[in-house]
Design a protein around this motif. Structure first.
Motif, mmCIF file in Angstrom:
data_model
loop_
_atom_site.group_PDB
_atom_site.id
_atom_site.type_symbol
_atom_site.label_atom_id
_atom_site.label_comp_id
_atom_site.label_asym_id
_atom_site.label_seq_id
_atom_site.Cartn_x
_atom_site.Cartn_y
_atom_site.Cartn_z
ATOM 1 N N LYS A 2 0.822 -1.202 0.000
ATOM 2 C CA LYS A 2 0.000 0.000 0.000
ATOM 3 C C LYS A 2 0.861 1.260 0.000
ATOM 4 O O LYS A 2 2.031 1.226 0.398
ATOM 5 N N VAL A 3 0.292 2.355 -0.440
ATOM 6 C CA VAL A 3 0.962 3.642 -0.357
ATOM 7 C C VAL A 3 1.297 3.938 1.109
ATOM 8 O O VAL A 3 0.463 3.747 1.999
ATOM 9 N N SER A 37 4.983 -3.024 -11.014
ATOM 10 C CA SER A 37 3.536 -3.097 -11.212
ATOM 11 C C SER A 37 3.131 -4.405 -11.882
ATOM 12 O O SER A 37 1.954 -4.624 -12.169
ATOM 13 N N ARG A 71 2.258 9.068 -1.832
ATOM 14 C CA ARG A 71 1.191 9.312 -2.808
ATOM 15 C C ARG A 71 1.673 10.056 -4.043
ATOM 16 O O ARG A 71 1.011 10.052 -5.080
ATOM 17 N N LYS A 72 2.827 10.703 -3.940
ATOM 18 C CA LYS A 72 3.390 11.419 -5.087
ATOM 19 C C LYS A 72 4.341 10.538 -5.909
ATOM 20 O O LYS A 72 4.946 11.012 -6.871
ATOM 21 N N GLY A 73 4.475 9.276 -5.517
ATOM 22 C CA GLY A 73 5.330 8.367 -6.266
ATOM 23 C C GLY A 73 6.793 8.461 -5.913
ATOM 24 O O GLY A 73 7.649 7.971 -6.653
ATOM 25 N N PRO A 118 4.440 5.092 -10.491
ATOM 26 C CA PRO A 118 2.995 5.275 -10.708
ATOM 27 C C PRO A 118 2.157 4.562 -9.648
ATOM 28 O O PRO A 118 1.907 3.362 -9.740
ATOM 29 N N VAL A 119 1.725 5.298 -8.659
ATOM 30 C CA VAL A 119 1.053 4.681 -7.510
ATOM 31 C C VAL A 119 -0.414 4.335 -7.774
ATOM 32 O O VAL A 119 -1.064 3.734 -6.919
ATOM 33 N N LYS A 120 -0.942 4.705 -8.936
ATOM 34 C CA LYS A 120 -2.325 4.344 -9.245
ATOM 35 C C LYS A 120 -2.444 2.872 -9.627
ATOM 36 O O LYS A 120 -3.543 2.331 -9.716
ATOM 37 N N LYS A 121 -1.305 2.236 -9.875
ATOM 38 C CA LYS A 121 -1.292 0.807 -10.178
ATOM 39 C C LYS A 121 -0.940 0.019 -8.913
ATOM 40 O O LYS A 121 -0.252 0.539 -8.038
#
Length: 210
Positions: A58-59, A84, A131-133, A153-156
């Protein structure tokens, strides 16, 4: 089966919490895992020591490692980062010898070299992505932390990548939610066996290239 595919698709809301360990199947050709899958040892040479987390990270979740053993014949140490790509979809036989630059160049992986000052035996290293990678690391649970790399890329979904390279011979995942595992007889035997196997394999490699 449903939980597995929901994990592949990045839906973790329906997947029960899984303790953090090393991925049991996808690993470098020189990696030996103990029965708990918390201790990873590189058997021979200074390369082919890639390991991955068994689940996504997790982030802001810290991945914490203790360096259990060094091999003073080599230079350099841990490489740390994230991928990822689901480790279960990787083939161990296709893994490159190094995280940096080989695995990074393949795409879907972001990793960097931990400075030599922080790869000593007994050192505890934590790393995480915000959260900013940005990926940071800290040592020995100190308050200070340092930037390791950016633009992840934290959205993945992201799995931890660890390359047990060079001086770093064996590491243990330290999970704050469980008591620390102390080196027991079986773990000592694993480290000793890996050292003996390593010497045999290195002699075989030398003969192959003579």
């Amino acid at each position: 089966m449903g939980s597995f595919f929901s994990t592949l698709l990045g839906d973790y809301t329906q997947v029960p919490y899984v303790p953090l360990a090393f991925h049991p199947d996808t690993k470098g050709s020189q990696i030996i895992l103990d029965a708990s899958q918390y201790i990873a040892t590189r058997a021979a040479t200074f390369r082919d020591g890639l390991v991955f987390s068994n689940r996504p990270i997790k982030v802001n979740e810290k991945v914490t490692l203790e360096i259990l053993k060094e091999d003073g014949r080599w230079f350099g140490g841990l490489r740390l980062g994230f991928t990822s790509e689901h480790p279960s979809l990787m083939n161990s036989r296709d893994l490159p010898p190094y995280a940096c630059p080989n695995l990074v160049k393949q795409g879907a992986c972001w990793a960097s070299v931990l400075p030599d000052d922080y790869v000593g035996e007994g050192t505890i290293v934590s790393f995480w992505v915000n959260r900013k990678g940005c990926v940071f690391f800290s040592v020995n649970h100190e308050f200070d932390y340092y930037l390791l790399l950016e633009d992840v890329p934290v959205k993945k979904p992201l799995w931890a990548v660890m390359d047990i390279y060079g001086r770093t011979k064996a590491v243990q995942l330290v999970d704050p939610s469980r008591p620390k595992i102390h080196m027991n007889e079986s773990s000592e035997k694993l480290l000793n066996a890996s050292g003996q196997n390593g010497e045999y394999l290195e002699r075989a490699l030398l003969k192959k290239h003579i």
